[in-house]
Design a protein around this motif. Structure first.
Motif, PDB file in Angstrom:
ATOM      1  N   GLU A  76       0.844  -1.214   0.000  1.00 33.63           N
ATOM      2  CA  GLU A  76       0.000   0.000   0.000  1.00 33.63           C
ATOM      3  C   GLU A  76       0.871   1.253   0.000  1.00 33.63           C
ATOM      4  OE1 GLU A  76      -3.329  -1.580   3.171  1.00 33.63           O
ATOM      5  OE2 GLU A  76      -2.498   0.397   3.496  1.00 33.63           O
ATOM      6  N   ALA A  77       1.806   1.288   0.930  1.00 25.23           N
ATOM      7  CA  ALA A  77       2.647   2.485   1.090  1.00 25.23           C
ATOM      8  C   ALA A  77       3.440   2.772  -0.189  1.00 25.23           C
ATOM      9  CB  ALA A  77       3.599   2.287   2.268  1.00 25.23           C
ATOM     10  N   LEU A  78       3.933   1.705  -0.821  1.00 26.19           N
ATOM     11  CA  LEU A  78       4.710   1.887  -2.053  1.00 26.19           C
ATOM     12  C   LEU A  78       3.822   2.386  -3.188  1.00 26.19           C
ATOM     13  CD1 LEU A  78       6.946  -1.286  -1.698  1.00 26.19           C
ATOM     14  CD2 LEU A  78       7.777   1.081  -1.690  1.00 26.19           C
ATOM     15  N   LEU A  79       2.599   1.865  -3.250  1.00 29.32           N
ATOM     16  CA  LEU A  79       1.671   2.323  -4.300  1.00 29.32           C
ATOM     17  C   LEU A  79       1.317   3.798  -4.103  1.00 29.32           C
ATOM     18  CD1 LEU A  79      -0.842  -0.666  -4.664  1.00 29.32           C
ATOM     19  CD2 LEU A  79       0.741   0.185  -6.396  1.00 29.32           C
ATOM     20  N   PHE A  80       1.026   4.180  -2.861  1.00 24.34           N
ATOM     21  CA  PHE A  80       0.692   5.588  -2.598  1.00 24.34           C
ATOM     22  C   PHE A  80       1.900   6.485  -2.925  1.00 24.34           C
ATOM     23  CE2 PHE A  80      -2.697   3.926   0.386  1.00 24.34           C
ATOM     24  CZ  PHE A  80      -3.772   4.515  -0.265  1.00 24.34           C
ATOM     25  N   ALA A  81       3.099   6.002  -2.589  1.00 23.12           N
ATOM     26  CA  ALA A  81       4.302   6.815  -2.869  1.00 23.12           C
ATOM     27  C   ALA A  81       4.521   6.944  -4.372  1.00 23.12           C
ATOM     28  CB  ALA A  81       5.524   6.184  -2.199  1.00 23.12           C
ATOM     29  N   ALA A  82       4.265   5.860  -5.111  1.00 22.89           N
ATOM     30  CA  ALA A  82       4.428   5.907  -6.576  1.00 22.89           C
ATOM     31  C   ALA A  82       3.379   6.840  -7.182  1.00 22.89           C
ATOM     32  CB  ALA A  82       4.294   4.499  -7.152  1.00 22.89           C
ATOM     33  N   ASP A  83       2.155   6.730  -6.702  1.00 20.03           N
ATOM     34  CA  ASP A  83       1.087   7.625  -7.196  1.00 20.03           C
ATOM     35  C   ASP A  83       1.455   9.081  -6.937  1.00 20.03           C
ATOM     36  OD1 ASP A  83      -1.494   8.514  -8.115  1.00 20.03           O
ATOM     37  OD2 ASP A  83      -2.049   8.757  -6.010  1.00 20.03           O
ATOM     38  N   ARG A  84       2.056   9.311  -5.794  1.00 24.14           N
ATOM     39  CA  ARG A  84       2.437  10.684  -5.400  1.00 24.14           C
ATOM     40  C   ARG A  84       3.437  11.275  -6.405  1.00 24.14           C
ATOM     41  NH1 ARG A  84       2.751   9.579  -0.119  1.00 24.14           N
ATOM     42  NH2 ARG A  84       0.527  10.084  -0.172  1.00 24.14           N
ATOM     43  N   LEU A  85       4.432  10.478  -6.796  1.00 22.66           N
ATOM     44  CA  LEU A  85       5.428  10.996  -7.755  1.00 22.66           C
ATOM     45  C   LEU A  85       4.751  11.335  -9.079  1.00 22.66           C
ATOM     46  CD1 LEU A  85       8.557   8.736  -7.087  1.00 22.66           C
ATOM     47  CD2 LEU A  85       8.087  11.037  -6.261  1.00 22.66           C
ATOM     48  N   GLU A  86       3.804  10.470  -9.483  1.00 19.51           N
ATOM     49  CA  GLU A  86       3.083  10.714 -10.738  1.00 19.51           C
ATOM     50  C   GLU A  86       2.223  11.982 -10.613  1.00 19.51           C
ATOM     51  OE1 GLU A  86       1.359   7.643 -13.935  1.00 19.51           O
ATOM     52  OE2 GLU A  86       0.193   7.716 -12.107  1.00 19.51           O
ATOM     53  N   HIS A  87       1.565  12.105  -9.471  1.00 17.65           N
ATOM     54  CA  HIS A  87       0.715  13.270  -9.193  1.00 17.65           C
ATOM     55  C   HIS A  87       1.529  14.566  -9.270  1.00 17.65           C
ATOM     56  CE1 HIS A  87      -1.651  15.592  -5.890  1.00 17.65           C
ATOM     57  NE2 HIS A  87      -2.179  15.863  -7.060  1.00 17.65           N
ATOM     58  N   VAL A  88       2.700  14.555  -8.605  1.00 20.11           N
ATOM     59  CA  VAL A  88       3.536  15.761  -8.569  1.00 20.11           C
ATOM     60  C   VAL A  88       4.018  16.102  -9.983  1.00 20.11           C
ATOM     61  CG1 VAL A  88       5.746  16.708  -7.761  1.00 20.11           C
ATOM     62  CG2 VAL A  88       4.234  15.543  -6.157  1.00 20.11           C
ATOM     63  N   GLU A  89       4.495  15.076 -10.693  1.00 15.16           N
ATOM     64  CA  GLU A  89       5.048  15.326 -12.025  1.00 15.16           C
ATOM     65  C   GLU A  89       3.985  15.818 -13.011  1.00 15.16           C
ATOM     66  OE1 GLU A  89       7.746  12.186 -13.216  1.00 15.16           O
ATOM     67  OE2 GLU A  89       7.048  12.469 -15.280  1.00 15.16           O
ATOM     68  N   ASN A  90       2.809  15.189 -12.967  1.00 10.01           N
ATOM     69  CA  ASN A  90       1.803  15.501 -13.994  1.00 10.01           C
ATOM     70  C   ASN A  90       0.873  16.645 -13.637  1.00 10.01           C
ATOM     71  OD1 ASN A  90       2.821  13.408 -15.473  1.00 10.01           O
ATOM     72  ND2 ASN A  90       1.288  11.931 -14.791  1.00 10.01           N
ATOM     73  N   GLU A  91       0.638  16.855 -12.348  1.00 15.15           N
ATOM     74  CA  GLU A  91      -0.356  17.877 -11.992  1.00 15.15           C
ATOM     75  C   GLU A  91       0.205  19.016 -11.144  1.00 15.15           C
ATOM     76  OE1 GLU A  91      -4.362  16.447 -10.883  1.00 15.15           O
ATOM     77  OE2 GLU A  91      -3.451  14.456 -10.967  1.00 15.15           O
ATOM     78  N   VAL A  92       0.940  18.646 -10.089  1.00 14.70           N
ATOM     79  CA  VAL A  92       1.359  19.672  -9.126  1.00 14.70           C
ATOM     80  C   VAL A  92       2.421  20.600  -9.725  1.00 14.70           C
ATOM     81  CG1 VAL A  92       2.346  20.090  -6.837  1.00 14.70           C
ATOM     82  CG2 VAL A  92       0.789  18.146  -7.191  1.00 14.70           C
ATOM     83  N   LEU A  93       3.519  20.004 -10.212  1.00 15.82           N
ATOM     84  CA  LEU A  93       4.614  20.850 -10.709  1.00 15.82           C
ATOM     85  C   LEU A  93       4.216  21.729 -11.899  1.00 15.82           C
ATOM     86  CD1 LEU A  93       7.951  18.865 -10.296  1.00 15.82           C
ATOM     87  CD2 LEU A  93       7.345  21.093  -9.324  1.00 15.82           C
ATOM     88  N   PRO A  94       3.490  21.186 -12.890  1.00 19.53           N
ATOM     89  CA  PRO A  94       3.095  22.066 -14.000  1.00 19.53           C
ATOM     90  C   PRO A  94       2.297  23.283 -13.513  1.00 19.53           C
ATOM     91  CG  PRO A  94       2.736  19.771 -14.603  1.00 19.53           C
ATOM     92  CD  PRO A  94       3.109  19.785 -13.147  1.00 19.53           C
ATOM     93  N   ALA A  95       1.411  23.086 -12.548  1.00 18.84           N
ATOM     94  CA  ALA A  95       0.618  24.218 -12.033  1.00 18.84           C
ATOM     95  C   ALA A  95       1.500  25.179 -11.235  1.00 18.84           C
ATOM     96  CB  ALA A  95      -0.529  23.699 -11.170  1.00 18.84           C
TER      97      ALA A  95
END
Ligand code: TYD
Length: 199
Positions: free
Chosen positions: A66-85
């Motif tokens: 679970e923890a690894l999946l959430f951490a992987a999702d987080r990197l994807e979230h930051v790269e695709n949504e957070v950082l561009p904004a």
């Protein structure tokens, strides 16, 4: 990284009203700070897998997976949504972030150090708020939902971990045991105070 905007995350127990509050906050700060609402688990590939197959599915995975999946999702979230904004100078308001992993997977028995380690490449939030609601109250509100994380004992443990980070000064506590408009006003005041200090 060229980050110009600010990154804020809103944390709390399931059923504490953080999604409503985070969306309301983004709405209130849209004009002045070009705020945008986002959430974890994200709507990317890994986040969608987490929601569909695991959170509301029948079979639980081990806490470490679970923890690894959430951490992987987080990197994807930051790269695709957070950082561009952020690069566009926007104020990003995330409904859950690293503290959710610390609180939920920590409450499930994993070491907080290890959770921090697997999240070490996640962009640090500039400001993090914990909307604190009595676990008994959230359990009443949650009667109809089915997430695997929800039972009183779990919620109490999760809250304890969040409070540890409040004590350390990493999270700012907002009392969520009040009418929705009062919680919204307190949250807005805390965020505006943070933004005022930055400018
Ligand atoms: P939640 O905000 O309740 O999503 P929604 O209401 O849209 O379904 O989050 C889903 C669940 O995921 C919640 O029970 C907490 C859990 N979670 C973790 O255990 N670890 C994490 O790192 C994250 C981001 C969420």
């Amino acid at each position: 990284m060229n980050k110009k905007g600010y990154f804020i995350c809103i944390e709390g127990l399931d059923g504490c009203g953080k999604t409503t509050q985070a969306k309301l906050l983004a709405l209130k700060l849209r004009k002045r700070y070009n705020a945008v609402y986002t959430a974890e688990p994200s709507c990317g590939k890994i986040g969608t897998f987490i929601r569909k197959r695991y959170l509301y599915g029948e079979k639980r995975l081990s806490s470490m997976i679970e923890a690894l999946l959430f951490a992987a999702d987080r990197l994807e979230h930051v790269e695709n949504e957070v950082l561009p904004a952020l690069r566009q100078g926007r104020l990003v308001i995330s409904d859950r972030y690293v503290y959710s992993s610390l609180a939920y997977q920590g409450a499930a028995g994993l070491s907080l150090d290890w959770i921090e380690k697997i999240n070490e490449h996640a962009l640090p939030a500039d400001f993090a708020v914990f909307i604190d609601v009595d676990p008994r109250l959230v359990m009443q509100r949650l009667k109809r939902t089915r997430s695997v994380m929800e039972n009183l004992e779990t919620q109490q443990k999760v809250r304890e971990v969040y409070l540890r980070f409040v004590e350390k000064g990493a999270l700012v506590r907002v009392d969520g045991n009040r009418p929705k408009t009062e919680v919204a006003a307190a949250l807005l005041a805390a965020v505006l105070n943070f933004l005022k200090v930055q400018c």
